[in-house]
Scaffold this active site. Structure first.
Site, PDB file in Angstrom:
ATOM      1  N   THR A 166       5.350  -7.395  -4.414  1.00 42.35           N
ATOM      2  CA  THR A 166       5.252  -7.616  -5.862  1.00 42.35           C
ATOM      3  C   THR A 166       4.419  -6.497  -6.497  1.00 42.35           C
ATOM      4  O   THR A 166       4.864  -5.866  -7.460  1.00 42.35           O
ATOM      5  CB  THR A 166       4.674  -9.019  -6.140  1.00 42.35           C
ATOM      6  OG1 THR A 166       5.630  -9.950  -5.642  1.00 42.35           O
ATOM      7  CG2 THR A 166       4.458  -9.249  -7.615  1.00 42.35           C
ATOM      8  N   CYS A 200      -3.173   0.710   6.813  1.00 39.51           N
ATOM      9  CA  CYS A 200      -3.124   0.003   8.100  1.00 39.51           C
ATOM     10  C   CYS A 200      -3.879   0.800   9.152  1.00 39.51           C
ATOM     11  O   CYS A 200      -4.537   0.234  10.012  1.00 39.51           O
ATOM     12  CB  CYS A 200      -1.680  -0.220   8.523  1.00 39.51           C
ATOM     13  SG  CYS A 200      -0.697   1.268   8.584  1.00 39.51           S
ATOM     14  N   ASN A 204       0.792  -1.235   0.000  1.00 36.67           N
ATOM     15  CA  ASN A 204       0.000   0.000   0.000  1.00 36.67           C
ATOM     16  C   ASN A 204       0.830   1.295   0.000  1.00 36.67           C
ATOM     17  O   ASN A 204       0.368   2.321  -0.476  1.00 36.67           O
ATOM     18  CB  ASN A 204      -1.056  -0.005   1.117  1.00 36.67           C
ATOM     19  CG  ASN A 204      -0.475  -0.183   2.493  1.00 36.67           C
ATOM     20  OD1 ASN A 204       0.688  -0.535   2.645  1.00 36.67           O
ATOM     21  ND2 ASN A 204      -1.275   0.045   3.500  1.00 36.67           N
ATOM     22  N   GLU A 240       5.513  -4.153  11.769  1.00 40.58           N
ATOM     23  CA  GLU A 240       4.342  -3.265  11.738  1.00 40.58           C
ATOM     24  C   GLU A 240       3.280  -4.016  10.964  1.00 40.58           C
ATOM     25  O   GLU A 240       3.374  -4.158   9.746  1.00 40.58           O
ATOM     26  CB  GLU A 240       4.691  -1.929  11.065  1.00 40.58           C
ATOM     27  CG  GLU A 240       5.647  -1.063  11.860  1.00 40.58           C
ATOM     28  CD  GLU A 240       5.087  -0.559  13.179  1.00 40.58           C
ATOM     29  OE1 GLU A 240       3.854  -0.617  13.393  1.00 40.58           O
ATOM     30  OE2 GLU A 240       5.888  -0.121  14.026  1.00 40.58           O
TER      31      GLU A 240
HETATM   32  P1  NAP Z   1       1.500  -8.969   3.112  1.00 36.37           P
HETATM   33  O1  NAP Z   1       0.749  -9.870   2.223  1.00 36.37           O
HETATM   34  O2  NAP Z   1       1.811  -9.429   4.501  1.00 36.37           O
HETATM   35  O3  NAP Z   1       2.868  -8.638   2.335  1.00 36.37           O
HETATM   36  C1  NAP Z   1       3.820  -7.766   2.872  1.00 36.37           C
HETATM   37  C2  NAP Z   1       5.172  -8.063   2.276  1.00 36.37           C
HETATM   38  O4  NAP Z   1       5.597  -9.370   2.660  1.00 36.37           O
HETATM   39  C3  NAP Z   1       5.199  -8.051   0.746  1.00 36.37           C
HETATM   40  O5  NAP Z   1       6.405  -7.481   0.334  1.00 36.37           O
HETATM   41  C4  NAP Z   1       5.170  -9.537   0.414  1.00 36.37           C
HETATM   42  O6  NAP Z   1       5.728  -9.834  -0.842  1.00 36.37           O
HETATM   43  C5  NAP Z   1       6.042 -10.082   1.513  1.00 36.37           C
HETATM   44  N1  NAP Z   1       5.905 -11.514   1.781  1.00 36.37           N
HETATM   45  C6  NAP Z   1       4.895 -12.359   1.452  1.00 36.37           C
HETATM   46  N2  NAP Z   1       5.166 -13.607   1.912  1.00 36.37           N
HETATM   47  C7  NAP Z   1       6.359 -13.536   2.540  1.00 36.37           C
HETATM   48  C8  NAP Z   1       7.172 -14.472   3.237  1.00 36.37           C
HETATM   49  N3  NAP Z   1       6.830 -15.748   3.388  1.00 36.37           N
HETATM   50  N4  NAP Z   1       8.330 -14.049   3.768  1.00 36.37           N
HETATM   51  C9  NAP Z   1       8.711 -12.771   3.644  1.00 36.37           C
HETATM   52  N5  NAP Z   1       7.995 -11.826   3.001  1.00 36.37           N
HETATM   53  C10 NAP Z   1       6.829 -12.213   2.465  1.00 36.37           C
HETATM   54  O7  NAP Z   1       0.789  -7.564   3.254  1.00 36.37           O
HETATM   55  P2  NAP Z   1       0.174  -6.634   2.110  1.00 36.37           P
HETATM   56  O8  NAP Z   1      -1.038  -7.283   1.548  1.00 36.37           O
HETATM   57  O9  NAP Z   1       1.255  -6.215   1.172  1.00 36.37           O
HETATM   58  O10 NAP Z   1      -0.225  -5.332   2.947  1.00 36.37           O
HETATM   59  C11 NAP Z   1      -1.430  -5.251   3.645  1.00 36.37           C
HETATM   60  C12 NAP Z   1      -1.218  -5.520   5.119  1.00 36.37           C
HETATM   61  O11 NAP Z   1      -0.182  -4.700   5.616  1.00 36.37           O
HETATM   62  C13 NAP Z   1      -2.440  -5.172   5.938  1.00 36.37           C
HETATM   63  O12 NAP Z   1      -2.646  -6.169   6.914  1.00 36.37           O
HETATM   64  C14 NAP Z   1      -2.060  -3.857   6.597  1.00 36.37           C
HETATM   65  O13 NAP Z   1      -2.759  -3.580   7.782  1.00 36.37           O
HETATM   66  C15 NAP Z   1      -0.613  -4.055   6.802  1.00 36.37           C
HETATM   67  N6  NAP Z   1       0.086  -2.781   6.949  1.00 36.37           N
HETATM   68  C16 NAP Z   1       0.568  -2.440   8.173  1.00 36.37           C
HETATM   69  C17 NAP Z   1       1.200  -1.220   8.352  1.00 36.37           C
HETATM   70  C18 NAP Z   1       1.742  -0.843   9.692  1.00 36.37           C
HETATM   71  O14 NAP Z   1       2.605   0.008   9.720  1.00 36.37           O
HETATM   72  N7  NAP Z   1       1.271  -1.413  10.781  1.00 36.37           N
HETATM   73  C19 NAP Z   1       1.342  -0.340   7.275  1.00 36.37           C
HETATM   74  C20 NAP Z   1       0.831  -0.716   6.036  1.00 36.37           C
HETATM   75  C21 NAP Z   1       0.202  -1.941   5.888  1.00 36.37           C
HETATM   76  P3  NAP Z   1       4.781 -10.186  -2.101  1.00 36.37           P
HETATM   77  O15 NAP Z   1       4.051  -8.943  -2.426  1.00 36.37           O
HETATM   78  O16 NAP Z   1       5.731 -10.620  -3.147  1.00 36.37           O
HETATM   79  O17 NAP Z   1       3.870 -11.293  -1.649  1.00 36.37           O
END
Ligand code: NAP
Length: 496
Positions: free
Chosen positions: A195, A298, A169, A264
């Site tokens: 990605t 988030c 995001n 986070e």
């Molecule tokens: P996500 O699916 O957890 O992916 C986050 C990152 O992790 C991506 O770069 C993803 O790569 C990578 N990833 C996936 N599988 C992995 C693995 N096994 N090992 C290491 N890395 C891996 O989250 P998202 O859909 O991108 O983002 C949405 C989530 O982020 C929501 O839950 C939101 O609340 C949270 N968020 C939290 C904050 C905060 O500061 N608290 C801020 C923004 C967003 P790929 O894209 O290649 O799968």
């Protein structure tokens, strides 16, 4: 245009290269990963699918580069970061364009993300010079039984190689919020961008390349997290992981070795509305907090907990504002744009259907075309509905009517998340007491939850995270305290 002008060297045919050892490279895997445009649902870009061997090489060069970087004067590190920030801002247009195409961020917000990222890098350079330019001096005679025979000098030293994994995001902002503190503190970086968002991140990395950082200090490997994620996070060459994302972070925490973690993760930010609240202010903040970037933040407002006596009036005000939200393509700068993927849209739809079956009141008709979901306020949501607890990450907002403040606090604290929350009231004493009672990393009083300004501490408790971000906290987190103790042959007292 993405991949053009100064960015031409990051593209090989139709596949974007990865960045290692100061060069843009093609992966020997011969494979690429497609990035689907959420609006057209067609392949927009392709990036390299890096191999494990390439990751090993990157870790080696990051380790060597870090040793030299740690010996680079702090003011020089800061100077390079300021340069990178200026280059990033200068090239905001192509980076913002990629954000529009790969994550459907509204055009204006995409530009804001890049500019804010440049500001973050500069602020980090300044803050780093201040806080890393100071250490502590302790004397031994303050602890019982000791004379003044020991002088203790403390300073902050880098951790080594930082693995940075941001979410889709804010692929630029949440990458630099890890890269800049790591670099100013003398660490090297291995970035694994999401990605969806990888191309924007690669452009951002090129701005650091153009600034002239040493070879191997900053690296960016691309590929699906599900394929190379475990190899990266469990790699023995990694000395710290800074991750932002969803539940994946919980799994990483369980698998990672004995290294510092900054996590986070998700949130289910509650907005508690008391009877004396300014309902126009609340409605404006619910729209901004709940529907900006189509709820894919988030810190989005993810559940409204409103006192029954003012619920009807608030719902009417929010409905009127929802009706004014524009829905459509990110290129047209619409308020509501397609959510990031089809699977994400299907997940949101599942939550909506569950709420419908269990009797929620739909304030608008549910409408979806492809990944585009029209903004929806669900009234009379009850605790047995999934949407009362789960994070939709889309433009659908549940509203629960409460009969006491305690009920609102109870709902907030029963969540497994604890990122932020907000409370609306004119009574500052009540606001403080509610804030104290809410089990969340931050509580905003009379405003929607927000991560910024970027130098504020930012943290989640429970499943929302480990550690604290914000520029100062991130710099401190990416260092370790080192002490040197001078042992004197006899006590020495000032003016003695
Ligand atoms: P996500 O699916 O957890 O992916 C986050 C990152 O992790 C991506 O770069 C993803 O790569 C990578 N990833 C996936 N599988 C992995 C693995 N096994 N090992 C290491 N890395 C891996 O989250 P998202 O859909 O991108 O983002 C949405 C989530 O982020 C929501 O839950 C939101 O609340 C949270 N968020 C939290 C904050 C905060 O500061 N608290 C801020 C923004 C967003 P790929 O894209 O290649 O799968």
């Amino acid at each position: 245009m993405a991949g053009n002008g100064v960015f031409a060297e990051i593209l090989d045919g139709e596949v974007f290269k990865y960045y290692a050892d100061g060069e843009w490279k093609k992966s020997s895997s011969g494979k690429s990963v497609a990035i689907i445009n959420p609006t057209t649902r067609k392949t927009q870009y392709k990036v390299q699918a890096c191999s494990q061997e390439e990751v090993n090489k990157v870790m080696d060069s990051a380790k060597s580069a870090q040793k030299l970087w740690a010996k680079t004067p702090l003011w020089k590190r800061a100077e390079l970061l300021h340069k990178a920030a200026a280059i990033l801002k200068e090239h905001k247009a192509p980076i913002a364009e990629s954000l529009v195409k790969e994550i459907a961020k509204p055009a204006k917000d995409a530009v804001t993300e890049v500019v804010r990222s440049g500001d973050l890098v500069s602020y980090c350079a300044e803050e780093g010079v201040r806080i890393l330019g100071e250490g502590k001096f302790l004397v031994s005679d303050s602890f019982p039984g000791n004379e003044r025979t020991k002088y203790c000098l403390t300073s902050k030293i880098p951790l080594g190689v930082i693995l940075a994994i941001p979410p889709f995001n804010y692929p630029v902002n949440l990458a630099v919020s890890k890269i800049a503190p790591a670099l100013i503190a003398g660490n090297s970086i291995v970035l694994k961008p999401p990605t969806q968002g990888a191309v924007s991140a690669l452009h951002m990395v090129h701005c650091f390349h153009l600034a002239g950082f040493p070879k191997g200090l900053i690296n960016c490997v691309t590929g699906k997290g599900s394929e190379i994620g475990d190899f990266l996070t469990m790699h023995p060459g990694v000395n710290c992981i800074s991750f932002t994302g969803g539940d994946t972070g919980i799994a990483i925490s369980k698998k990672a070795g004995m290294i510092p973690l900054q996590m986070e993760l998700g949130g289910k930010d509650a907005c508690i509305v008391l009877e004396d609240a300014d309902l126009d202010l609340v409605a404006g903040n619910i729209i901004k907090g709940g529907f900006s970037y189509s709820g894919q933040r988030c810190t989005a407002v993810k559940v409204v907990l409103v006192m029954e006596s003012v619920a009807d009036a608030l719902v009417e005000k929010v409905k009127a504002k929802v009706a004014k939200l524009s829905v459509g393509a990110p290129e047209n700068d619409c308020d509501i744009t397609p959510v990031v993927s089809e699977s994400s849209a299907n997940f949101i739809e599942g939550l909506v259907k569950d709420a419908k079956e269990k009797g929620a009141t739909f304030c608008q008709e549910y409408k979806r075309e492809g990944n585009l979901i029209w903004p929806l306020l669900l009234d009379n949501v009850k605790p047995d509905m999934r949407i009362a607890w789960e994070e939709p990450f889309g433009p659908v907002l549940p509203l629960i009517r409460i009969n006491s403040i305690e009920e609102g606090i109870h709902h907030c604290n029963a969540s497994n998340f604890g990122l932020q929350g907000c409370v609306f009231t004119k009574d500052v004493n009540k606001a403080i007491m509610i804030s104290d009672a809410m089990e969340t990393g931050t509580v905003q009083i009379n405003s929607a939850p927000a991560r910024g300004p970027d130098h504020f501490p930012f943290q989640g408790i429970k499943d929302s995270g480990i550690g604290s971000q914000g520029i100062t906290n991130s710099i401190n987190m990416m260092t370790k305290v080192k002490t040197t103790v001078i042992n004197l042959p006899s006590p020495s007292y000032t003016m003695g």
